[in-house]
Structures are given as structure tokens and as C-alpha cells.
Design an enzyme around this catalytic site. Structure first.
Site, short mmCIF file in Angstrom:
data_model
loop_
_atom_site.label_atom_id
_atom_site.label_comp_id
_atom_site.label_asym_id
_atom_site.label_seq_id
_atom_site.Cartn_x
_atom_site.Cartn_y
_atom_site.Cartn_z
N GLU A 97 9.31 -9.34 34.28
CA GLU A 97 8.36 -10.55 33.80
C GLU A 97 7.97 -10.54 32.22
O GLU A 97 6.75 -10.53 32.05
CB GLU A 97 6.81 -9.95 34.06
CG GLU A 97 6.42 -8.56 34.40
CD GLU A 97 6.88 -7.96 35.73
OE1 GLU A 97 7.93 -8.08 35.90
OE2 GLU A 97 5.75 -7.00 35.79
N ASN A 98 8.57 -10.73 31.55
CA ASN A 98 7.98 -10.30 30.04
C ASN A 98 7.51 -11.60 30.11
O ASN A 98 8.14 -12.14 30.30
CB ASN A 98 9.62 -10.55 28.83
CG ASN A 98 10.42 -9.08 29.90
OD1 ASN A 98 10.00 -7.57 29.50
ND2 ASN A 98 11.83 -9.45 29.95
N GLU A 139 8.71 -13.56 39.64
CA GLU A 139 7.98 -12.77 38.26
C GLU A 139 7.33 -14.20 37.81
O GLU A 139 6.05 -13.71 36.63
CB GLU A 139 9.62 -13.08 37.11
CG GLU A 139 10.78 -12.20 37.58
CD GLU A 139 10.32 -10.83 37.61
OE1 GLU A 139 9.56 -10.70 36.93
OE2 GLU A 139 11.01 -9.73 38.75
N HIS A 177 3.83 -13.26 38.06
CA HIS A 177 3.51 -11.90 37.22
C HIS A 177 2.58 -12.37 35.73
O HIS A 177 2.09 -11.77 35.02
CB HIS A 177 4.57 -11.71 36.56
CG HIS A 177 4.85 -10.35 37.74
ND1 HIS A 177 4.13 -9.23 38.20
CD2 HIS A 177 5.92 -9.55 38.52
CE1 HIS A 177 4.37 -8.16 38.46
NE2 HIS A 177 5.08 -8.39 38.67
N GLU A 195 2.22 -5.29 41.44
CA GLU A 195 4.25 -5.85 42.63
C GLU A 195 4.14 -6.84 44.27
O GLU A 195 4.28 -7.25 44.04
CB GLU A 195 5.38 -4.64 42.29
CG GLU A 195 6.33 -4.20 41.31
CD GLU A 195 6.74 -5.00 40.36
OE1 GLU A 195 6.56 -5.83 41.14
OE2 GLU A 195 6.16 -4.84 38.43
ZN LIG Z 1 7.57 -7.85 39.85
#
Ligand SMILES: [Zn+2]
Length: 857
Positions: A274-275, A308, A311, A330
Site C-alpha cells: 500500500e505505498n 490496499e 490502507h 491489516e
Molecule cells: Zn495490508
């Protein structure tokens, strides 16, 4: 004064960063890079040295500028164990703000961590290189010296100098591009990010292409992919745009970046990362042809994209203080992904499907070697070990239980409050409970602490009280194999109970069961009681025989997810020795009219493992014939041929039942039909994708050497990443010894990417004829595998040992691990080994009676 850190891996807090200006120049040819970085720092004490994280990078020079002075570093000291460098200066700088400038160089590694090389073969057959990043948990330090802790947030301004013909991307949008005088290089500058943790920084360089951006309420969304794969991007764009809108609305906070790129990387150790603004994925969970993909393949892609993007707020905007809180990231993303995917395609019935994930969490959490969801983390290896089923699946299940208990709207309001209150900052678990309490007024913290800090989960026992007109509920911790000393853990259980009253009218009630023993008057005259109504609770239920009978008679009044839980709890009871394989088979045969995909997924999987433990040929043949009858009954509603109007779940269910009828029940007619379908598929006939997948499975199980060649060819020249994966995975299912050996060798000779090889080798242990050979191969190549495979994948490979439950096999496996460790997954390894004992005991207990019973029938 700064309080001394007790954890040697933590950096001193006397110097903190606020901004990084990073310039990196990768050299893909020599697989190295050089860089320089200006870090804006604040010192709260006099400093004569600064400690940063650094791993496999070399500092060339460093200077500290501020207060009208510039001081050159006099020395660098590296600590390899703690992954740090200490920069010494002559003299002391007083407290204040400074710029720390460092020149450094490093290597582009091949271990899929830090800044690394990935490769692919382009359309002209040429091998091309990519340089890309994966920093979580603690590998940003492999790309640049930094304060590599999640709470040391800063903004990032990144520039890359790359060969002029290569594509470059990073977290921020491109704000300038300057080509060198000779035209060979390009320097690309990216916009400054929000204040965020180092593990969320990303940059990629290579022969990529990008789709045209889709505008999602002002945010440009693109798919970035290796050249030539643009035709596989439409589903990811659709699903990405949906998720971005969904979360912006759910959280009530605008997306915290300026643009969003979803990047397909050919070699990638995880599923996705998840950048912020530059999310990276394995190709197989981003690029897809919807016409050729199965329902689970599409669902998985939508789900991972949603995970993602969840996030971007939960994780990126608000981040855990330290890695012990990783579950907060998470579990929440897992929970939110299911909710978003459920909205994206309600026909997938995502929350029903979540049952399978809950079962996986139950399975680990039934072991003595389980851990609490939140758990002490000291070293990077500890942090990497946290990315397991208990963090994701148990964490997600527990949040689902809480959401259902509080009510979805109150839960969402609490989440909005939490994110707003802590944006750009870091949190502890208790901050989430406090925010939910502030909004709902419910005692969230006291309820949830038990689920987060206690290991295991409860079994609720239900019986009608003789002569006291009450229903009695008791709870005790559930174990497959209980420890010697009694475990008296009690949970405050948010229970949802469904029942039918004495007239048969449906009713429901909610309660928080805080004691180990509770009497409920309302249920005493109920016709049936389901003590986990809607199956949202993270607990199992055991009913007294009379209540169980009434529940089984009322199967038609149960929801699919409740029928699932009944079968799942019964299976767990067998593993614990309180029920038998014969009971399970009896229960399963009562599901012949079942029409739900997830229930069948569970049943077919469990029954296949029962069939596997039988050694006696005649008993196995009886078992297969019974299963054939059951699966044929299940299939009768759908038939073999896809029909207009089949739901996506029915399409998958047909594939599942046809496959089980062929592979587990070994129905000859089914095997012949599957073979015929697969022959057609290989020669270009359009086959419904779920049936195509089932047919490939069936062929591999009995496949010849020439079938193997065909599968190998298909793997190497696949039309889509999903097809590549399918044919690769099935290479380990063939019965021929030569073929099997060849597959094992492919796990180490480079023919299978290191991102996939550990899973192929692990899966090979499930081969009915040669599973133990796969184990022996792993054993004899252990050191080499540790060297070549991504660190996080080794313990996942080892999970395949659960297929081997003969006593001599179990002994051999356990002996090997007496002298071998899995550095980033030691606890998970111990769980696998305990599970092995459970399987072996269950086999020993069940195989005799089941064989006898089948033969007597
Ligand atoms: Zn994750």
C-alpha cells in the site's frame, strides 16, 4: 531528557526527521545505485553523533548544516545486526533544526526486498530489467539511510535519474522532467508527499507503460504495467475506481494523495503493497482478462485492490506507533476490503465467503502455540513474522464481530472520528477503542481488549436445562489438543442468537456473554436455537444432542452462512476428538440438497482430506462412491452445461462440484467429460472459465508425460497471468515420478520465479503419490532455498507439511526442524508442527473406525 530505549532495535528519539529530499540514480546494468539525501531534522539535545537505519548501503560522505555552520562527518560505524549506521561529527551541535546531507551507494538485490531487480521477457523475446521497491516492514533502509520506524513520519520529495527511455514513478505526481544534454538520461522529480512513514515510500523504474488516467472525483487513477499488457487492465481500473470512491465516502475524508497508480510488478514477494499513491502488486492480482478468469480470480483481484486502497487512510494517513500494532492496519484493511468488495459485486456474497477466512483463523487459533492478535515485537524478524493469519484473518473476523455488535453506522462513525482525530499521526490499539467509545458510548475497550490480548477463542456450549425452563450457555477455550493445565480464559462474547419460538416464529436477540456460565429464560421453549446467528461471532458452538437434532431438522430455516458454521464446527470437533469422522460423513450427507458455494467449498475440502487418510482400497472405493452420490446430487440443480442467467457463484460451484466428482470421487464419466473439455480448451474452444480450471485440475491428477509437456508449454506461453499460475501450480499434481522430479527442479533452476517457487514446492507436498519426495527435496535444498526465496515465503512453503500425516513422516519433519529455523516465521513454523501432531492423532483415531464402518455398510 530522553527516556532511554529498552529495545535495542529502536532508534534514539533525540533526533527526529521532518522532511526527506531524496535523489536516486539506479544503474540497471550493473545492478547498483547511488544517491544523495537531505534530511531535515530536529535535535532536542546536543548531538555529536546521529544514528540512522542502514542495511547493505555504504555512506560516502555526510554533513550537518544549520545555525550558520556546516560540519563534516568524521566517521561512520555500521552495526549489521541492528541495521544501523552511526555518523560521528567533530564537536557538538546544539538543539535545533538542521539538514543532514548524505551521499551513499547501494546494490539492487534479487531478494525482492528493499530496492531490487525484477525481470520479464518482452514481446520481442528480450529479457528486460526493472528496478523497484518493497520496504515494509523495515527495508527502506536498504535503499537510503533513514529513520526507519513507523512513528518517525516525514514528508518525502523524491527525484530519480534514469535512462531516458525508461518509465519512472513514485508516490507523488511528476512535477518536472529534465533530459540530460546528451539525451541519454532523464531526471524526474515527484511532488512532495504528505507526512508518512518510511515503509510507504516507493519508486519504480523500467520498461513500463501506463493506461490513460481515469478521473475519480478529481484523483487521476492509472494502471502501470510492463510493456505490452495494456489489454489486461480494464478490470483493475474499474475495481480501483470503485474502491477509491467507496472509501472516500465511507471514511468521510478526501483521499490523502494527489494521484493513484496501481503498478503490476513481475517479481513481487507479497500480494500487494500500500505505498501511498504508488501501490505495487503481483501481476496475477492486477492484470486479468475477465473473459478468461474464474470467479475466485476476479474476486481476489477486487479484494486485494480494495484492501490496499483501504490502507491509504487506515495505515498511510493514520499509522500504528510500532509493529506490535500492525494488526490494526491489516485487520482493518481485511475487514474493509470485504465490505467494499461486497458492495462492488453483491452477487459474490463476499461476507458469506469470508467464512472461509474465519475458518482459517480458527484453525491456527485452536492450537496451543497460537498468539494474541497483538504481540510484542522487537526485531525486524519479529515484525515480519506478524504478517500471518492471526493478524489478517482473525483480526478481520474480530472487527466484523464488533461492527455487527455495534451496528454498521455507529461503527463507521467511530472510524471516521478515529481517522480525523489521528490523521498524519500514529496510534496505539486503545486509540481505536477510545474513538469508538466516544462515538457510541458502548464499553468497546473492555470488550475488545480480551479479543486482542488473549490468545485463542471460546467454544460456547448450549443445552436446555432439565426442569428449570432455561437455556444454559457455558464457555471454555477451544483447543484441538488441550494443555495439561486447565485454561480458564473467559471472553466477553458479543453474541447474536437466532431461534424459532414454540410456534415456529423466527426470533433473534443480541447479548454480551461476560461470564463463563449464563442462563437465558427466553429460549427455554424454542424449537431450535442457533447460538451464532448470522455466524459473525468469533466463537464455535457445541449443542447438546437434542438441540443439535432440532437444528439439523431446521436446516431449511438456516442461512447459508449458518449451515456453513454447523459443518465447520463439526469438523473442528472431529479434529479435537470430541466427534468422529463417521459423524462428519453423516452430517455431510445431509447436505445433498445444498446450493451454496461456500458450504460446498468447505465440505468438498474436508471430505477430500477424509478420503486421503484411507489406506484400504475397498474402503476408499466405498467412500468414493458415497461422495460421488453426494456430489452428483449437488450438481443436479446446475447440470454440467453453463446456462444463461447462472450467477457468478453458480458458475464457480459447477466447476467445484464437477472437479470434486472427478478428482475426489473418481467418477469415470466425470473424468472423461473433464478430459474432453480440457482437450477443447487447449485447441482453442471457448470453455466457461471455472469449468476450464476444473478440467485442467482433473487432467493433471491422472496426466501422462505428454499431458505434462502440454501443461509446461501452457505455463511458459500463457495468455494471462492467471493461466500462467494455474498451469504452473498443476505441474506438481502429476502422478509420474519423472514429471514430479522435473517440477521440483524447476523450483530452484530459475524456470519458476522466486516469488512463486516456494508455493509450488510447498504445494507439491500435497501430491498423493510423491508428497514425501517433495518434503525430502525441500530438506536437501534447504540452505539454497533460504538463499534464493523471499524471506517471507519460506514459512508459507513449509505449511505444505500438513499434507503429510503418517507417523513416520511427522517424525521426520519434526526432527529436521529441531536443527533448522525459519528466521522470519519461527512461531508460524511451530504452529505448523503442532497442527501436524493434531492431524497425525486424528488420522490414528479415525482411520480404523471409518474403514470398518465403510466396509460394513
Ligand atoms: Zn495490508
Amino acid at each position: 531528557m530522553t527516556k532511554p530505549q529498552t529495545n535495542p532495535y529502536r532508534l534514539p528519539t533525540s533526533v527526529t526527521p521532518s522532511h526527506y529530499n531524496l535523489h536516486i540514480r539506479p544503474d540497471l546494468e550493473s545492478e547498483t545505485f547511488t544517491g544523495n539525501i537531505d534530511i531535515s531534522i530536529d535535535a532536542t539535545e546536543n548531538v555529536s553523533e546521529i544514528v540512522l537505519n542502514a542495511k547493505e548501503i555504504e555512506l560516502k560522505s555526510a554533513r550537518l548544516v544549520g545555525g550558520g555552520n556546516a560540519t563534516e562527518a568524521s566517521d561512520f560505524t555500521y552495526d549489521e545486526e541492528l541495521e544501523r549506521v552511526t555518523i560521528q561529527f567533530d564537536g557538538e551541535a546544539t538543539p535545533g533544526s538542521y539538514t543532514l546531507s548524505i551521499d551513499f551507494d547501494g546494490i539492487l538485490n534479487r531478494k525482492l526486498a528493499g530496492f531490487y531487480i525484477s525481470t520479464f521477457t518482452d514481446e520481442s523475446g528480450e529479457e528486460r530489467k526493472i528496478a523497484t521497491t518493497q520496504f515494509e516492514s523495515t527495508d527502506a533502509r536498504q535503499a537510503f539511510p533513514c529513520f526507519d520506524e513507523p512513528a518517525m513520519k516525514a514528508s518525502f520529495e523524491i527525484a530519480l535519474t534514469v535512462p531516458a527511455d525508461l518509465f519512472a514513478a513514485s508516490n507523488g505526481p511528476i512535477i518536472s522532467e529534465v533530459v540530460s544534454d546528451d539525451g541519454s538520461e532523464r531526471t524526474v522529480k515527484f511532488g512532495t508527499t504528505i507526512k508518512m512513514s518510511t515503509y510507504l515510500v516507493a519508486f519504480i523504474v523500467g520498461p513500463f507503460e501506463a493506461t490513460d488516467p481515469v478521473d475519480v472525483d478529481g484523483v487521476p487513477l492509472r494502471i502501470i504495467h510492463p510493456m505490452g499488457k495494456g489489454h489486461l487492465t480494464s478490470f483493475a481500473l474499474e475495481s480501483g475506481a470503485f474502491s477509491l470512491k467507496y472509501f472516500t465516502d465511507y471514511y468521510g475524508i478526501p483521499y490523502p494523495g494527489e494521484k493513484l497508480d496501481l503498478v503490476a510488478v513481475p517479481d513481487f514477494a507479497f500480494g500487494a503493497m500500500e505505498n501511498l499513491g504508488c501501490v505495487t502488486f503481483r501481476e496475477v492480482i492486477l492484470l486479468v482478462d475477465t473473459e478468461r478468469a474464474t470467479q475466485p480470480e476476479l474476486l481476489r483481484i477486487a479484494d486485494v485492490i480494495a484492501h490496499e486502497l483501504a490502507h491509504m487512510w487506515f495505515g498511510d494517513l493514520v499509522t500504528m506507533e510500532w509493529w506490535n500494532g500492525i494488526w490494526l492496519n491489516e485487520a482493518f484493511a481485511t475487514f474493509m476490503a470485504a465490505m467494499c468488495t461486497d458492495a462492488f459485486n453483491p452477487e459474490w456474497r463476499r461476507w458469506d465467503q469470508f467464512s472461509l477466512e474465519r475458518s482459517a483463523a480458527f484453525d491456527v487459533d485452536s492450537l496451543q502455540k497460537t498468539r494474541p492478535i497483538e504481540y510484542e515485537v522487537k526485531s525486524p524478524a519479529d515484525a515480519d513474522g506478524m504478517f500471518d493469519l492471526l493478524t489478517y484473518e482473525k483480526g478481520g473476523s474480530v472487527l466484523r464481530m464488533l461492527e455487527q455488535h455495534l451496528g454498521p453506522d455507529r461503527f463507521r462513525d467511530g472510524i471516521r472520528h478515529y481517522l480525523k482525530k489521528h490523521e498524519y499521526a500514529n496510534t496505539e490499539t486503545s486509540d481505536l477503542w477510545d474513538a469508538l467509545e466516544e462515538v457510541t458510548g458502548d464499553p468497546v475497550r473492555s470488550t475488545m481488549d480480551a479479543w486482542i490480548y488473549q490468545r485463542g477463542y471460546p467454544l460456547v456450549n448450549v443445552k436446555q436445562c432439565d426442569g428449570c425452563d432455561k437455556t444454559i450457555l457455558t464457555q471454555n477455550r477451544f483447543f484441538y489438543k488441550a494443555p495439561e493445565d486447565a485454561d480458564e480464559t473467559v471472553w466477553p462474547i458479543p453474541m447474536g442468537i437466532r431461534y424459532a419460538d414454540s410456534d415456529g416464529n423466527p426470533g433473534s436477540m443480541k447479548m454480551l456473554m461476560t461470564e463463563d456460565d449464563v442462563e437465558v429464560a427466553e429460549l427455554a421453549s424454542a424449537r431450535w436455537v442457533n447460538a451464532n446467528g448470522g455466524s459473525n461471532g468469533f466463537y464455535r458452538v457445541s449443542y447438546s444432542p437434542d438441540l443439535m437434532t432440532s437444528l439439523r431438522d431446521a436446516m431449511g430455516e438456516m442461512e447459508a452462512i449458518e449451515r456453513y458454521s454447523l459443518a465447520d464446527d463439526q469438523w473442528a470437533a472431529m479434529a479435537a476428538g470430541s466427534s468422529s469422522a463417521i459423524d462428519y460423513l453423516n452430517l455431510a450427507e445431509g447436505y445433498s440438497g445444498e446450493d451454496d458455494l461456500d458450504v460446498w467449498t468447505l465440505l468438498t475440502r474436508n471430505l477430500a482430506s477424509l478420503e486421503r487418510i484411507l489406506d484400504d482400497e475397498a474402503a476408499r472405493s466405498r467412500m468414493r462412491s458415497r461422495l460421488g452420490t453426494l456430489y452428483s446430487a449437488g450438481l443436479s440443480r446446475l447440470g454440467w452445461d453453463p446456462r444463461d442467467g447462472d450467477s457468478p457463484r453458480d458458475l464457480e460451484l459447477r466447476g467445484l462440484l464437477c472437479r470434486s466428482l472427478g478428482i475426489t470421487a473418481r467418477d469415470e464419466d466425470a473424468m472423461a467429460r473433464l478430459r474432453e473439455l480440457h482437450d477443447g480448451y487447449l485447441t482453442g474452444t471457448t470453455i466457461e472459465p471455472n469449468l476450464a480450471a476444473a478440467s485442467a485440475n482433473a487432467v493433471a491428477i491422472v496426466g501422462s508425460a505428454s499431458d505434462y509437456e502440454a501443461f509446461l508449454g501452457r505455463f511458459k506461453d500463457a495468455a494471462t497471468p492467471q493461466e500462467e499460475r494455474r498451469y504452473m501450480t498443476l505441474l506438481s499434481s502429476f502422478p509420474g515420478e519423472g514429471e514430479f522430479q522435473n517440477t521440483l527442479e524447476m523450483c530452484l533452476n530459475g524456470e519458476v520465479r522466486s516469488q512463486d517457487a516456494p508455493y509450488l514446492a510447498g504445494g507439491a507436498m500435497f501430491n498423493r503419490h510423491h508428497g514425501f519426495t517433495a518434503w525430502e527435496f525441500i530438506k536437501s535444498h534447504w540452505d539454497e532455498m533460504l538463499e534464493v526465496y523471499p524471506d517471507n515465503s519460506v514459512v508459507r512453503m513449509v505449511s505444505g507439511v500438513q499434507a503429510l500425516s503418517r507417523p513416520e513422516q511427522v517424525a521426520d519433519i519434526k526432527q529436521f526442524f529441531e536443527t533448522h529455523n525459519v528466521p522470519t516465521g519461527q512461531l508460524t513454523l511451530e504452529q505448523h508442527l503442532e497442527r501436524l501432531d493434531v492431524n497425525a492423532a486424528s488420522r490414528q483415531r479415525e482411520v480404523g473406525p471409518l474403514t470398518e464402518w465403510l466396509l460394513a455398510d
